[in-house]
Design a protein around this motif. Structure first.
Motif, PDB file in Angstrom:
ATOM      1  N   GLU A  81       0.833  -1.217   0.000  1.00  0.00           N
ATOM      2  CA  GLU A  81       0.000   0.000   0.000  1.00  0.00           C
ATOM      3  C   GLU A  81       0.866   1.265   0.000  1.00  0.00           C
ATOM      4  OE1 GLU A  81      -4.147  -1.661   1.936  1.00  0.00           O
ATOM      5  OE2 GLU A  81      -2.441  -1.380   3.277  1.00  0.00           O
ATOM      6  N   VAL A  82       2.039   1.191   0.645  1.00  0.00           N
ATOM      7  CA  VAL A  82       2.976   2.327   0.580  1.00  0.00           C
ATOM      8  C   VAL A  82       3.598   2.388  -0.817  1.00  0.00           C
ATOM      9  CG1 VAL A  82       5.071   3.339   1.558  1.00  0.00           C
ATOM     10  CG2 VAL A  82       3.464   2.130   3.053  1.00  0.00           C
ATOM     11  N   ALA A  83       3.953   1.218  -1.333  1.00  0.00           N
ATOM     12  CA  ALA A  83       4.592   1.160  -2.653  1.00  0.00           C
ATOM     13  C   ALA A  83       3.692   1.730  -3.748  1.00  0.00           C
ATOM     14  CB  ALA A  83       4.982  -0.284  -2.979  1.00  0.00           C
ATOM     15  N   GLU A  84       2.392   1.481  -3.625  1.00  0.00           N
ATOM     16  CA  GLU A  84       1.455   2.013  -4.631  1.00  0.00           C
ATOM     17  C   GLU A  84       1.440   3.544  -4.608  1.00  0.00           C
ATOM     18  OE1 GLU A  84      -1.575  -1.826  -4.843  1.00  0.00           O
ATOM     19  OE2 GLU A  84      -2.052  -0.157  -3.513  1.00  0.00           O
ATOM     20  N   ALA A  85       1.575   4.112  -3.412  1.00  0.00           N
ATOM     21  CA  ALA A  85       1.635   5.580  -3.308  1.00  0.00           C
ATOM     22  C   ALA A  85       2.923   6.108  -3.939  1.00  0.00           C
ATOM     23  CB  ALA A  85       1.530   5.997  -1.842  1.00  0.00           C
ATOM     24  N   VAL A  86       4.021   5.359  -3.778  1.00  0.00           N
ATOM     25  CA  VAL A  86       5.295   5.756  -4.412  1.00  0.00           C
ATOM     26  C   VAL A  86       5.138   5.758  -5.933  1.00  0.00           C
ATOM     27  CG1 VAL A  86       7.699   5.063  -4.811  1.00  0.00           C
ATOM     28  CG2 VAL A  86       6.736   4.966  -2.498  1.00  0.00           C
ATOM     29  N   ALA A  87       4.542   4.696  -6.459  1.00  0.00           N
ATOM     30  CA  ALA A  87       4.367   4.612  -7.916  1.00  0.00           C
ATOM     31  C   ALA A  87       3.480   5.747  -8.417  1.00  0.00           C
ATOM     32  CB  ALA A  87       3.774   3.252  -8.296  1.00  0.00           C
ATOM     33  N   PHE A  88       2.455   6.089  -7.641  1.00  0.00           N
ATOM     34  CA  PHE A  88       1.582   7.213  -8.018  1.00  0.00           C
ATOM     35  C   PHE A  88       2.404   8.505  -8.096  1.00  0.00           C
ATOM     36  CE2 PHE A  88      -0.756  10.866  -6.188  1.00  0.00           C
ATOM     37  CZ  PHE A  88      -1.552  11.158  -7.290  1.00  0.00           C
ATOM     38  N   LEU A  89       3.176   8.781  -7.037  1.00  0.00           N
ATOM     39  CA  LEU A  89       3.950  10.035  -7.028  1.00  0.00           C
ATOM     40  C   LEU A  89       5.019  10.036  -8.124  1.00  0.00           C
ATOM     41  CD1 LEU A  89       4.357  10.717  -3.195  1.00  0.00           C
ATOM     42  CD2 LEU A  89       2.963  12.003  -4.828  1.00  0.00           C
ATOM     43  N   ALA A  90       5.517   8.848  -8.478  1.00  0.00           N
ATOM     44  CA  ALA A  90       6.556   8.772  -9.516  1.00  0.00           C
ATOM     45  C   ALA A  90       6.049   9.278 -10.858  1.00  0.00           C
ATOM     46  CB  ALA A  90       7.063   7.334  -9.652  1.00  0.00           C
ATOM     47  N   SER A  91       4.734   9.232 -11.065  1.00  0.00           N
ATOM     48  CA  SER A  91       4.241   9.708 -12.363  1.00  0.00           C
ATOM     49  C   SER A  91       3.199  10.822 -12.236  1.00  0.00           C
ATOM     50  CB  SER A  91       3.700   8.540 -13.186  1.00  0.00           C
ATOM     51  OG  SER A  91       2.798   7.807 -12.418  1.00  0.00           O
ATOM     52  N   ALA A  92       3.127  11.432 -11.053  1.00  0.00           N
ATOM     53  CA  ALA A  92       2.171  12.533 -10.843  1.00  0.00           C
ATOM     54  C   ALA A  92       2.890  13.854 -11.158  1.00  0.00           C
ATOM     55  CB  ALA A  92       1.658  12.515  -9.408  1.00  0.00           C
ATOM     56  N   ASP A  93       2.847  14.239 -12.427  1.00  0.00           N
ATOM     57  CA  ASP A  93       3.745  15.294 -12.901  1.00  0.00           C
ATOM     58  C   ASP A  93       3.465  16.688 -12.339  1.00  0.00           C
ATOM     59  OD1 ASP A  93       5.196  13.534 -14.357  1.00  0.00           O
ATOM     60  OD2 ASP A  93       4.136  13.891 -16.244  1.00  0.00           O
ATOM     61  N   TYR A  94       2.275  16.890 -11.753  1.00  0.00           N
ATOM     62  CA  TYR A  94       1.966  18.232 -11.239  1.00  0.00           C
ATOM     63  C   TYR A  94       1.966  18.270  -9.708  1.00  0.00           C
ATOM     64  CZ  TYR A  94       0.115  22.979 -11.600  1.00  0.00           C
ATOM     65  OH  TYR A  94      -0.047  24.344 -11.529  1.00  0.00           O
TER      66      TYR A  94
END
Ligand code: NAI
Length: 242
Positions: free
Chosen positions: A215-228
């Motif tokens: 569940e933490v890793a999924e948040a990392v992946a989200f931030l890795a491609s959240a360009d704004y």
């Protein structure tokens, strides 16, 4: 989604770091795993990244608390992978104790690994990010850094420090296309928290359970491609620090 990107994950041989390595690999990123002790665990994580997700992965023995060793390790990763696009500062330790009795060495060790370690990694990766005109830094903080925790003055200080580091780096490097965010996990079931299952604070988690590394890793992946998104602190804590 992250194909063609190179990600460094510190403390990637187990726990939350291991889950982050798999999550980023599953999105196509090549993975450099930094570990501090257990070579066979680190190599096993790399093998799974290669065999299950088909990405390049390599393990590097590196004490993130050592400025020079980090410099050499980042240079080696550049030689092996060509560059770095994503840096996840996940390596962390605890040396819990009451403030009245805490040893100076325990305070220093936690600050050196959790806070200075992240600075060292950012310091030595930023040249690569600047050259690429892109970069994404994700620092794994903690709810302890947001609301404090009795018995963890050293750990909470290091994790609060990471938030100041995150926001300053985010402001400084945003004009160069480099983002920096933090994640503040709550109680996550890993080796670090194996003796916490009877912690009374757990009863205060609104969602009523510990979180998982994934569940933490999924948040990392989200931030890795959240360009704004930059300078953000994303809680992954079942609501405990709201
Ligand atoms: P863990 O103890 O299972 O893993 C920590 C990793 O960091 C290990 O692989 C260890 O070898 C590595 N490491 C430690 N010192 C190092 C050094 N000097 N150089 C390089 N690597 C080093 O811990 P866990 O639970 O997976 O935690 C990962 C991160 O998440 C830590 O920063 C921790 O503070 C943070 N966190 C964990 C929470 C939890 O409930 N498990 C809650 C909030 C934050």
């Amino acid at each position: 989604m992250l194909k063609g990107k190179v990600a460094i994950v510190t403390g990637g041989s187990r726990g939350i770091g291991e889950a982050i390595a798999y999550e980023l690999a599953s999105k196509g990123a090549d993975i450099a795993v930094i570990y501090s002790g257990n070579v066979s665990a680190a190599e096993q994580v790399c093998r799974k990244c290669q065999e299950v997700y088909g990405v390049k992965a390599q393990a590097y023995l590196c004490n993130v608390a050592d400025f020079e060793i980090v410099k050499q390790t980042v240079a080696q990763i550049k030689a092996d992978f060509g560059t770095v696009h994503i840096l996840v500062n996940n390596a962390g330790i605890t040396r819990d104790g009451l403030v009245a009795r805490m040893k100076e060495a325990d305070f220093d060790a936690v600050l050196d690994t959790n806070l200075k370690g992240a600075f060292h990694m950012i310091r030595h990766c930023t040249g690569l990010f600047l050259r690429n005109r892109e970069g994404c830094i994700i620092n794994i903080s903690s709810v302890s850094g947001l609301i404090g925790n009795a018995g963890q003055c050293n750990y909470a200080a290091s994790k609060a420090g990471l938030i100041g580091l995150t926001k300053s780096v985010a402001r400084e490097l945003a004009p160069k296309g480099i983002r920096c965010n933090a994640i503040a996990p709550g109680f996550i079931a890993t080796d670090m928290t194996q003796d916490q299952s009877d912690n009374p604070l757990l009863a205060q988690v609104p969602l009523g359970r510990m979180g998982t590394p994934r569940e933490v890793a999924e948040a990392v992946a989200f931030l890795a491609s959240a360009d704004y998104i930059t300078g953000e602190v994303l809680r992954v804590d079942g609501g405990i620090a709201m």
